[in-house]
Design an enzyme around this catalytic site. Structure first.
Site, short mmCIF file in Angstrom:
data_model
loop_
_atom_site.label_atom_id
_atom_site.label_comp_id
_atom_site.label_asym_id
_atom_site.label_seq_id
_atom_site.Cartn_x
_atom_site.Cartn_y
_atom_site.Cartn_z
N ASP A 1 62.75 26.35 40.83
CA ASP A 1 62.06 24.76 40.86
C ASP A 1 61.84 24.69 42.75
O ASP A 1 63.04 24.50 43.24
CB ASP A 1 62.93 23.66 40.39
CG ASP A 1 62.41 22.30 40.65
OD1 ASP A 1 61.53 22.15 41.71
OD2 ASP A 1 62.54 21.53 39.74
N LYS B 1 55.89 14.99 44.38
CA LYS B 1 56.51 14.96 45.46
C LYS B 1 55.63 15.60 46.95
O LYS B 1 54.77 15.00 47.09
CB LYS B 1 58.15 15.53 45.43
CG LYS B 1 58.55 15.36 44.16
CD LYS B 1 59.17 13.84 43.86
CE LYS B 1 59.62 13.67 42.63
NZ LYS B 1 60.80 14.54 41.85
C1 LIG Z 1 61.10 14.95 40.79
C2 LIG Z 1 61.71 16.54 40.38
C3 LIG Z 1 61.28 16.89 39.20
C4 LIG Z 1 60.42 16.06 37.97
O1 LIG Z 1 59.20 15.84 38.51
P1 LIG Z 1 58.33 14.48 37.85
O2 LIG Z 1 56.99 14.92 38.62
O3 LIG Z 1 59.17 13.16 38.00
O4 LIG Z 1 58.12 14.92 36.41
C5 LIG Z 1 61.64 18.10 38.94
N1 LIG Z 1 62.44 18.77 39.91
C6 LIG Z 1 62.80 18.22 41.14
C7 LIG Z 1 63.74 18.92 42.10
C8 LIG Z 1 62.12 16.76 41.25
O5 LIG Z 1 62.53 16.47 42.79
#
Ligand SMILES: *Cc1c(COP(=O)(O)O)cnc(C)c1O
Length: 382
Positions: free
Chosen positions: A174, A199
């Protein structure tokens, strides 16, 4: 255009933009239609199949930015992560998780994985012996986050990618926090890179989307499961995300400069007890961040002197940042993880992980650094 021949600033603006431009439009249009005439080769283009023009355009741009062969966009970050896992794990398979992970992913890999039948082995992100000890004949994948929340740690990312290769595991990372401007995990050998595009990739706190990148073959598998489970991204959101991506590089650099300035200011302030930012020499993963990343990112965490009361006073006194969860937007955001991202975790577990009630997390926006420092100066003297 690829990351090999131009910089990411140029890629963000120009990658995947057709030349000559369609209908001479400098901006790629939104193809909002759900369905297209059957192609001469019999191909069916349909929004849920993620193969319509605005979706394909976005995929090509995202793949170029991550330095991947292919990308597929999803309706959220969780859709990206869950679909990537679906593409790799069958019922009965196991996955090794290295280090802390996002709360939603943690819930998926604890509660939901039991229902699906995935076995999950949580280990730390620094200890190859722990990853090796977790291996079983059913282990298919290893999962890690490039920067963890909220203590902004950077695990042994190169070691994990090498370990996965050595043991025939699919490596999944991620990469939401650093974005490809700071770190491109495929260059280390990661197989699948996931993002919450909600984000930093979009950067304007106004849409929800995700992406998975990898080889064409792997992404075809991800797309297969995305089509089945139906988490595809609609073209209007795809258009907005592509617009956000054009300023990705300059936003991430501006945020990183602000975060470093703020971290140094807080580190030197008498009213601050500790600061967590990988750009600071004192951070335990500073050397690794220097080695792996082109900058240290927008996220920092700190504890004021005076505990929870001081933390709450500070949150109330700051005038520029919003007190809100999420991250990576142009506006600075400030939260206490104990009541936001980590509220569902028991107080004991939080304490064991170093997430005290007075810990404050800051997502730096693109405001002027001096204005942020002046705001902190006034808030800390309240
Ligand atoms: C926010 C976030 C997610 C999930 O993303 P969404 O767009 O809210 O589904 C996954 N991994 C990380 C590191 C995040 O900050």
């Amino acid at each position: 255009m690829t990351a090999k021949n131009v910089s990411i600033e140029t890629l963000a603006v120009h990658a995947a933009e057709p030349r000559p431009a369609r209908d001479r439009s400098v901006v790629f249009p939104i193809y909002q239609g759900t369905v297209y005439e059957i192609a001469p080769d019999g191909g069916v283009d349909y929004l849920r199949y993620s193969n319509t023009p605005t979706q394909t355009y976005l995929h090509d741009k995202l793949a170029a930015l991550e330095g991947a062969e292919a990308a597929v966009a999803t309706a959220s970050g969780m859709a990206a992560i869950s679909t990537a896992l679906n593409s790799v794990l069958a019922s009965g398979d196991r996955i090794v998780v290295a280090g802390n992970i996002y709360g939603g992913t943690h819930a998926l890999l604890t509660e939901e994985s039991r229902r699906i039948g995935w076995g999950v082995d949580f280990t730390d992100a620094y200890d190859p012996a722990a990853w090796a000890a977790a291996l079983t004949p059913r282990t298919k994948a290893i999962y890690v986050e490039s920067i963890t929340n909220p203590l902004i740690r950077v695990g042994d990312l190169a070691g994990i990618a090498a370990f996965a290769r050595e043991h025939g595991l699919t490596s999944i990372i991620d990469n939401t926090f650093p974005t490809p401007v700071l770190f491109r995990p495929h260059e280390l050998g990661y197989d699948l890179v996931c993002h919450s595009a909600t984000k930093g990739l979009n950067g304007h706190s106004d849409l929800t989307a995700g992406v998975v990148t990898g080889t064409a073959e792997r992404i075809e598998r991800v797309r297969h499961y995305l089509t089945l489970y139906g988490g595809s991204l609609d073209p209007h959101t795809a258009f907005l995300l592509a617009r956000g991506l054009k300023t990705l590089a300059i936003r991430v650099r501006a945020q990183g400069e602000n975060a470093l300035a703020l971290a140094r200011f807080l580190e030197g302030h008498d009213a601050i007890a500790e600061v967590h930012y990988p750009g600071l020499e004192a951070h335990p993963d500073h050397a690794r961040a220097v080695e792996l990343f082109n900058g240290f990112g927008s996220m920092l965490a700190f504890r004021p002197v005076g505990g929870l009361d001081a933390a709450e006073r500070l949150l109330k006194s700051l005038e520029i940042p919003y007190a809100a969860a999420s991250l990576g937007g142009v506006e600075s955001l400030v939260t206490r993880p104990a009541i936001s991202s980590h509220a569902k975790i028991s107080a004991e577990e939080r304490a064991a992980a170093g997430i005290t009630d007075d810990l404050i997390r800051f997502s730096t926006g693109i405001e002027a650094a001096d204005d942020l420092l002046v705001d902190f100066e006034q808030a800390l003297s309240d």
